[in-house]
Design an enzyme around this catalytic site. Sequence first.
Site, short mmCIF file in Angstrom:
data_model
loop_
_atom_site.label_atom_id
_atom_site.label_comp_id
_atom_site.label_asym_id
_atom_site.label_seq_id
_atom_site.Cartn_x
_atom_site.Cartn_y
_atom_site.Cartn_z
N LEU A 1 1.05 -1.05 -0.02
CA LEU A 1 -0.03 0.23 0.13
C LEU A 1 0.89 1.41 0.05
CD1 LEU A 1 -2.81 -1.12 2.36
CD2 LEU A 1 -2.85 -1.37 0.11
N ASP B 1 5.22 -6.82 1.88
CA ASP B 1 6.20 -6.40 0.83
C ASP B 1 6.96 -7.50 0.11
OD1 ASP B 1 7.76 -3.52 1.02
OD2 ASP B 1 9.04 -5.15 0.25
N ASN C 1 13.68 -1.47 -5.16
CA ASN C 1 12.30 -2.17 -5.01
C ASN C 1 11.87 -2.58 -6.28
OD1 ASN C 1 9.34 -2.06 -3.91
ND2 ASN C 1 8.98 -0.62 -5.27
N TYR D 1 14.30 4.40 -14.08
CA TYR D 1 13.30 3.59 -14.10
C TYR D 1 13.05 2.51 -15.11
CZ TYR D 1 8.27 2.00 -14.94
OH TYR D 1 6.96 1.27 -15.53
N ARG E 1 2.12 9.87 -28.08
CA ARG E 1 1.82 8.70 -27.11
C ARG E 1 0.92 7.64 -27.86
NH1 ARG E 1 5.97 10.60 -26.47
NH2 ARG E 1 7.14 11.23 -24.57
N ALA F 1 11.96 16.87 -19.09
CA ALA F 1 13.36 16.26 -19.48
C ALA F 1 12.82 14.79 -19.76
CB ALA F 1 14.38 16.40 -18.17
N GLY F 2 13.65 14.03 -20.80
CA GLY F 2 13.53 12.94 -21.03
C GLY F 2 12.28 12.20 -21.94
N ASP F 3 11.82 13.15 -22.30
CA ASP F 3 10.38 12.71 -23.23
C ASP F 3 10.84 12.63 -24.61
OD1 ASP F 3 8.11 12.70 -21.39
OD2 ASP F 3 7.49 14.74 -21.65
#
Length: 333
Positions: free
Chosen positions: A32, A62, A103, A152, A232, A294-296
């Site tokens: 959560l 987790d 993660n 990511y 997109r 940035a990064g698009d």
Amino acid sequence: MILVTGGAGYIGSHVAKELLFNGHDVVILDNLSTGHKETVKTLKEMAQGRKGVGELEFVFGDTGDKELLVSLLREKAVSSVVHLAAFSLVGESMQNPGKYFDNNTSRAVNILECMVECGVRNIVFSSTAAVYGEPVEVPITEDHPVKPTNVYGASKVMVEEILRWYDRIHGIKYVSLRYFNAAGADESGLIGEWHEPETHLIPIVMQKVLGQRDKLTVFGDDYPTPDGTCIRDYIHVTDLARAHILALEALEGGMGSKVYNLGNGSGYSVREVIDTVSEVVGQDVVYDIGERRAGDPAVLVASSDKIKKELGWKPGYPELKDIVRSAWKWHWG
Ligand code: UDP
């Protein structure tokens, strides 16, 4: 029983719903951190007392908790895992890479180790178009070079690589689904996109319409696209969810490991998205033009021919208008 990690989140809850409504029993594992208990409660209400719908259990915990995972996989006799629990904010990943590698990458290793220990052989993994980085060619096929431009995307590429080794060494079979822009909401309007803070275009436009935010800024109108704004590939979250069922059933039927793109195959610019929302809600939407984010990349459009051909996947909501309509039902509802 299918274990769905991250099933209290946006995409995870739609995957859990489709699994349940296709008769699968589901156990959701979620800490959560970005998902919501209310979503699980709604899922339970949606499933309750309906014929042919599977059982839903929720476990708060987790994916890094080895003891918990092993006991879950064993006690619930889990046959397959759908692993969605992850952080997904590109900007944040560039400021706090450790959070993402920990993660998204390390915990995936933990899940795989527990699967090996418990003899669970199938996993559907939630990957992303961010693995490709700046496209050298559109539409993007699965053979396009993998060169993420942010942490990511890198955290997910690493898991794909790790999956290949677990297949080779331990015989774990996987399907990695590289999502393009998930959007829209379940047709019931009861579950939908709920991020805090919200960063995605369609819910942000809806929040602007509903007076829940002051400003809507288009991030750059000087891209090499027909109207200057980024293009997109928006895919309905239910179409995305259904692909997980197809992948899972194929794996359980003996299919080998695969990587598939998931998009609609048609691109829409930021301006077209805003115009479509405006049309659906019957209101003009006021926005301003800001700096590029940035990064698009200018254009990200998927070829999903492979999953269509091999698993018979077909989008039920190919039109942006229908995607936006379903999102509006959730936001307005
Ligand atoms: N975008 C925008 N304004 C916003 C949010 C997003 O102009 O307030 C643009 C963003 O730059 C991108 C597109 O909308 O070109 C889709 O962004 P989103 O964050 O929804 O998804 P992404 O493509 O980053 O996964």
